[in-house]
Scaffold this active site. Structure first.
Site, PDB file in Angstrom:
ATOM      1  N   ASP A 243      -4.162  -7.655 -16.779  1.00 27.28           N
ATOM      2  CA  ASP A 243      -2.814  -7.344 -16.301  1.00 27.28           C
ATOM      3  C   ASP A 243      -1.793  -8.430 -16.606  1.00 27.28           C
ATOM      4  O   ASP A 243      -0.653  -8.370 -16.135  1.00 27.28           O
ATOM      5  CB  ASP A 243      -2.858  -7.018 -14.802  1.00 27.28           C
ATOM      6  CG  ASP A 243      -3.623  -5.725 -14.557  1.00 27.28           C
ATOM      7  OD1 ASP A 243      -3.452  -4.790 -15.367  1.00 27.28           O
ATOM      8  OD2 ASP A 243      -4.398  -5.648 -13.588  1.00 27.28           O
TER       9      ASP A 243
ATOM     10  N   ASP B 162      -5.216   1.886 -17.374  1.00 32.86           N
ATOM     11  CA  ASP B 162      -4.020   1.123 -17.007  1.00 32.86           C
ATOM     12  C   ASP B 162      -3.627   0.122 -18.097  1.00 32.86           C
ATOM     13  O   ASP B 162      -2.471  -0.262 -18.229  1.00 32.86           O
ATOM     14  CB  ASP B 162      -4.247   0.337 -15.704  1.00 32.86           C
ATOM     15  CG  ASP B 162      -5.049   1.076 -14.648  1.00 32.86           C
ATOM     16  OD1 ASP B 162      -5.874   1.926 -15.029  1.00 32.86           O
ATOM     17  OD2 ASP B 162      -4.878   0.805 -13.459  1.00 32.86           O
TER      18      ASP B 162
HETATM   19  N1  GLY Z   1      -3.358  -1.051 -12.336  1.00 32.62           N
HETATM   20  C1  GLY Z   1      -3.912  -0.919 -11.042  1.00 32.62           C
HETATM   21  C2  GLY Z   1      -3.401   0.251 -10.310  1.00 32.62           C
HETATM   22  O1  GLY Z   1      -2.702   1.076 -10.875  1.00 32.62           O
HETATM   23  O2  GLY Z   1      -3.712   0.342  -9.134  1.00 32.62           O
END
Ligand code: GLY
Length: 373
Positions: A87, A148
């Protein structure tokens, strides 16, 4: 309609900055945020909102507030504070890259490139993927991708544009292709996550982390896919990514409940009290705006996508926004973080707030966020 919602959002961002100086919001139950340090995956959304607010109204208050966090993001990268995850893209696209895009700051650009290198370090060539979570060789997560990650790829595409180094582009492209092949199913639904054998790269199985069950379609995962593949198309111009984003969008739109805002998983039995995920709908609004921007004028999906966008944004503004709660810290009610894990199943999600504002300012003034130029 959009203007009032934006004004309310800007006021709330200002209130939060004044009330919690130097702190960043964390997700917690109870219709509030917990204010703390830069040590989760979500802090960039807060600075991203400040940049949107600044671009919208040109009030230097937001710019100064956003800039004041750059040293904090630099310190996090230098000290490697909780960065064993992919992330890095979310974090640094909406802080350092956003600052560079808006102000041209060289310091911000250098930090963003440093962050891109950190993301490159998560590339696992033997599997052709960016490892989502944990350290290299982690027994549970060493061979795992999650959908994600598509929103982390713009940082790499951007770094390629900036430096001309094709490594960034190749990694982002290969990861997007891997995600397309293994996370997207034939009917346009998606796995949240997929496992590979770290020894030989063989595909093992799809699964979920935050969805209802393995094989179900977690609505936020589907949302990351819609926006993420549209952005992959934006950078690569490969039609296959545009087609995939549209397929995922069709699947999402065909399953919208009456009020246009999704429940947390498309396969969960819906009964009274089943949590929604307003953040998934906010992400999809941005994805649809992006699709409408790049699709042919004659594209047969245009009308349905445009109608779904307007209906769900109208519903978010009238039924989910906190415009009736002047002291609220969040912008959108009824987001869910991890329902099955019993973590904030019906609360404010800072990324929901960010994407909601991104969609609003794009609808009202054409300001489109910080994922590409
Ligand atoms: N990227 C983590 C979520 O969407 O919770």
């Amino acid at each position: 309609m959009w203007k009032n919602a934006i004004e309310d959002a800007m006021l709330k961002i200002k209130q939060n900055i004044i009330k919690h100086p130097g702190k960043l919001p964390h997700i917690i139950e109870g219709q509030r945020y917990e204010w703390g340090d830069n040590d989760d995956w979500i802090e960039g959304f807060y600075t991203g909102m400040m940049w949107l607010a600044y671009e919208y109204g040109e009030d230097p208050f937001y710019k100064e507030a956003a800039e004041s966090f750059l040293a904090n993001f630099k310190d996090r990268l230098d000290r490697h504070v909780v960065l064993d995850h992919h992330d890095i893209g979310f974090l640094y696209s909406l802080s350092a890259v956003a600052q560079w895009r808006v102000t041209g700051s060289e310091e911000a650009r250098a930090l963003a490139l440093q962050a891109a290198d950190r993301l490159v370090a998560r590339w696992r060539p033997q599997m052709g993927m960016i490892q989502a979570w944990g350290k290299e060789g982690d027994p549970e997560n060493g061979g795992r991708i999650i959908i994600d990650c598509l929103l982390n790829l713009p940082l790499l595409f951007w770094a390629h544009e900036q430096t001309g180094d094709s490594t960034y582009y190749d990694i982002a492209l290969q990861h997007a292709l891997k995600s397309q092949k293994f996370l997207v199913r034939g009917d346009g639904s998606s796995y949240h996550t997929f496992y590979f054998n770290p020894e030989n790269g063989n595909a093992l199985r799809g699964g979920t982390h935050q969805g209802y069950q393995d094989g179900s379609t977690w609505t936020r995962g589907q949302a990351w896919g819609i926006y993420g593949f549209a952005l992959a198309y934006r950078y690569t111009k490969l039609d296959t990514f545009l087609d995939t984003s549209k397929r995922l969008a069709r699947y999402f739109i065909e399953r919208l409940p009456e009020d246009g805002v999704v429940y947390w998983d498309f396969d969960v039995p819906v009964e009274e009290g089943t949590p929604r995920d307003s953040s998934a709908s906010a992400i999809v609004a941005c994805g649809l705006l992006e699709l409408l921007d790049v699709m042919d004028q004659e594209d047969p999906d245009r009308v349905a996508f445009g109608e779904a966008l307007k209906a769900s944004m109208a519903s978010l503004v009238t039924g989910y926004a906190t415009t009736d709660l002047p002291d609220a810290e969040g912008l959108l009610k009824h987001g869910s973080y991890h329902v099955r894990g019993d973590r904030a199943p019906d609360d404010y999600m800072i990324w929901g707030d960010y994407y909601y504002l991104e969609a609003l300012v794009r609808l009202d003034k054409g300001i489109k966020g910080y994922w590409y130029e």
